[in-house]
Design a protein around this motif. Structure first.
Motif, PDB file in Angstrom:
ATOM      1  N   ARG A  36       9.096  -0.314  14.617  1.00 20.65           N
ATOM      2  CA  ARG A  36       8.479   0.515  13.585  1.00 20.65           C
ATOM      3  C   ARG A  36       7.380   1.410  14.151  1.00 20.65           C
ATOM      4  N   SER A  37       7.370   1.483  15.245  1.00 19.52           N
ATOM      5  CA  SER A  37       6.215   2.096  16.102  1.00 19.52           C
ATOM      6  C   SER A  37       5.719   3.463  15.327  1.00 19.52           C
ATOM      7  N   GLU A  38       6.769   4.389  14.890  1.00 13.55           N
ATOM      8  CA  GLU A  38       6.448   5.688  14.145  1.00 13.55           C
ATOM      9  C   GLU A  38       5.625   5.380  12.782  1.00 13.55           C
ATOM     10  N   SER A  39       5.432   4.175  12.561  1.00 12.72           N
ATOM     11  CA  SER A  39       4.759   4.243  11.175  1.00 12.72           C
ATOM     12  C   SER A  39       3.395   3.408  11.377  1.00 12.72           C
ATOM     13  N   VAL A  40       2.910   3.024  12.452  1.00  9.04           N
ATOM     14  CA  VAL A  40       1.736   2.561  12.735  1.00  9.04           C
ATOM     15  C   VAL A  40       0.790   3.387  13.288  1.00  9.04           C
ATOM     16  N   HIS A  41      -0.223   3.941  12.455  1.00  6.64           N
ATOM     17  CA  HIS A  41      -1.189   4.846  12.896  1.00  6.64           C
ATOM     18  C   HIS A  41      -2.514   4.417  12.883  1.00  6.64           C
ATOM     19  N   SER A  42      -2.946   3.292  12.954  1.00  5.71           N
ATOM     20  CA  SER A  42      -4.213   2.911  12.822  1.00  5.71           C
ATOM     21  C   SER A  42      -4.221   1.488  13.185  1.00  5.71           C
ATOM     22  N   TYR A  43      -5.363   0.654  13.472  1.00  2.21           N
ATOM     23  CA  TYR A  43      -5.471  -0.682  13.647  1.00  2.21           C
ATOM     24  C   TYR A  43      -5.242  -1.457  12.410  1.00  2.21           C
ATOM     25  N   GLU A  44      -5.907  -0.753  11.215  1.00  7.50           N
ATOM     26  CA  GLU A  44      -5.667  -1.359  10.040  1.00  7.50           C
ATOM     27  C   GLU A  44      -4.029  -1.733   9.417  1.00  7.50           C
ATOM     28  N   GLU A  45      -3.599  -0.770   9.980  1.00  7.15           N
ATOM     29  CA  GLU A  45      -2.132  -0.950   9.592  1.00  7.15           C
ATOM     30  C   GLU A  45      -1.381  -1.922  10.532  1.00  7.15           C
ATOM     31  N   LEU A  46      -1.635  -1.769  11.895  1.00  4.53           N
ATOM     32  CA  LEU A  46      -1.131  -2.757  12.886  1.00  4.53           C
ATOM     33  C   LEU A  46      -1.306  -4.096  12.366  1.00  4.53           C
ATOM     34  N   LYS A  47      -2.722  -4.403  11.967  1.00  6.20           N
ATOM     35  CA  LYS A  47      -3.225  -5.835  11.504  1.00  6.20           C
ATOM     36  C   LYS A  47      -2.283  -6.035  10.492  1.00  6.20           C
ATOM     37  N   ASN A  48      -2.360  -5.447   9.510  1.00  3.21           N
ATOM     38  CA  ASN A  48      -1.611  -5.605   8.270  1.00  3.21           C
ATOM     39  C   ASN A  48      -0.074  -5.963   8.480  1.00  3.21           C
ATOM     40  N   TYR A  49       0.575  -5.513   9.266  1.00  6.03           N
ATOM     41  CA  TYR A  49       1.772  -5.490   9.751  1.00  6.03           C
ATOM     42  C   TYR A  49       2.015  -7.057  10.406  1.00  6.03           C
ATOM     43  N   ALA A  50       1.320  -7.024  11.201  1.00  5.80           N
ATOM     44  CA  ALA A  50       1.064  -8.262  12.111  1.00  5.80           C
ATOM     45  C   ALA A  50       0.798  -9.562  11.260  1.00  5.80           C
ATOM     46  N   ASP A  51      -0.300  -9.332  10.463  1.00  4.93           N
ATOM     47  CA  ASP A  51      -0.481 -10.564   9.690  1.00  4.93           C
ATOM     48  C   ASP A  51       0.839 -10.925   8.807  1.00  4.93           C
ATOM     49  N   ASN A  52       1.279 -10.074   8.215  1.00  5.13           N
ATOM     50  CA  ASN A  52       2.774 -10.088   7.490  1.00  5.13           C
ATOM     51  C   ASN A  52       3.950 -10.700   8.287  1.00  5.13           C
ATOM     52  N   LEU A  53       4.146 -10.181   9.201  1.00  9.73           N
ATOM     53  CA  LEU A  53       5.062 -11.021  10.361  1.00  9.73           C
ATOM     54  C   LEU A  53       4.765 -12.400  10.651  1.00  9.73           C
ATOM     55  N   LEU A  54       3.431 -12.712  10.741  1.00  7.21           N
ATOM     56  CA  LEU A  54       3.150 -13.963  11.216  1.00  7.21           C
ATOM     57  C   LEU A  54       3.059 -14.937  10.077  1.00  7.21           C
ATOM     58  N   ARG A  55       2.897 -14.389   8.808  1.00  8.81           N
ATOM     59  CA  ARG A  55       3.039 -15.214   7.682  1.00  8.81           C
ATOM     60  C   ARG A  55       4.644 -15.558   7.337  1.00  8.81           C
ATOM     61  N   GLY A  56       5.413 -14.652   7.975  1.00  8.93           N
ATOM     62  CA  GLY A  56       6.797 -14.954   7.501  1.00  8.93           C
ATOM     63  C   GLY A  56       7.159 -13.804   6.562  1.00  8.93           C
ATOM     64  N   ASP A  57       6.206 -12.788   6.169  1.00  8.63           N
ATOM     65  CA  ASP A  57       6.846 -11.780   5.025  1.00  8.63           C
ATOM     66  C   ASP A  57       7.456 -10.637   5.574  1.00  8.63           C
ATOM     67  N   GLY A  58       7.579 -10.420   6.960  1.00 10.20           N
ATOM     68  CA  GLY A  58       8.452  -9.353   7.671  1.00 10.20           C
ATOM     69  C   GLY A  58       7.976  -8.211   6.898  1.00 10.20           C
TER      70      GLY A  58
END
Length: 58
Positions: A36-58
């Motif tokens: 989903r790289s085209e949807s990641v535009h900032s560190y905040e977006e990257l961190k939020n997405y990663a945090d969701n993945l690591l929590r299992g919220d995908g």
């Protein structure tokens, strides 16, 4: 205001600290984010997405 980039590649190329954060993520998380790289535009977006993945919220 946080810098916004065209996509994940531009973000990682221009922000060494963000690159370090990204490369420190588990492989499965990097793989999902890269899809989903085209949807990641900032560190905040990257961190939020990663945090969701690591929590299992995908």
């Amino acid at each position: 205001m946080e810098q916004k980039y065209e996509n994940l590649g531009a973000l990682l190329k221009n922000e060494p600290e963000v690159f370090d954060y990204y490369t420190g993520l588990p492989v499965y998380a990097r793989s999902m984010i890269a899809r989903r790289s085209e949807s990641v535009h900032s560190y905040e977006e990257l961190k939020n997405y990663a945090d969701n993945l690591l929590r299992g919220d995908g």
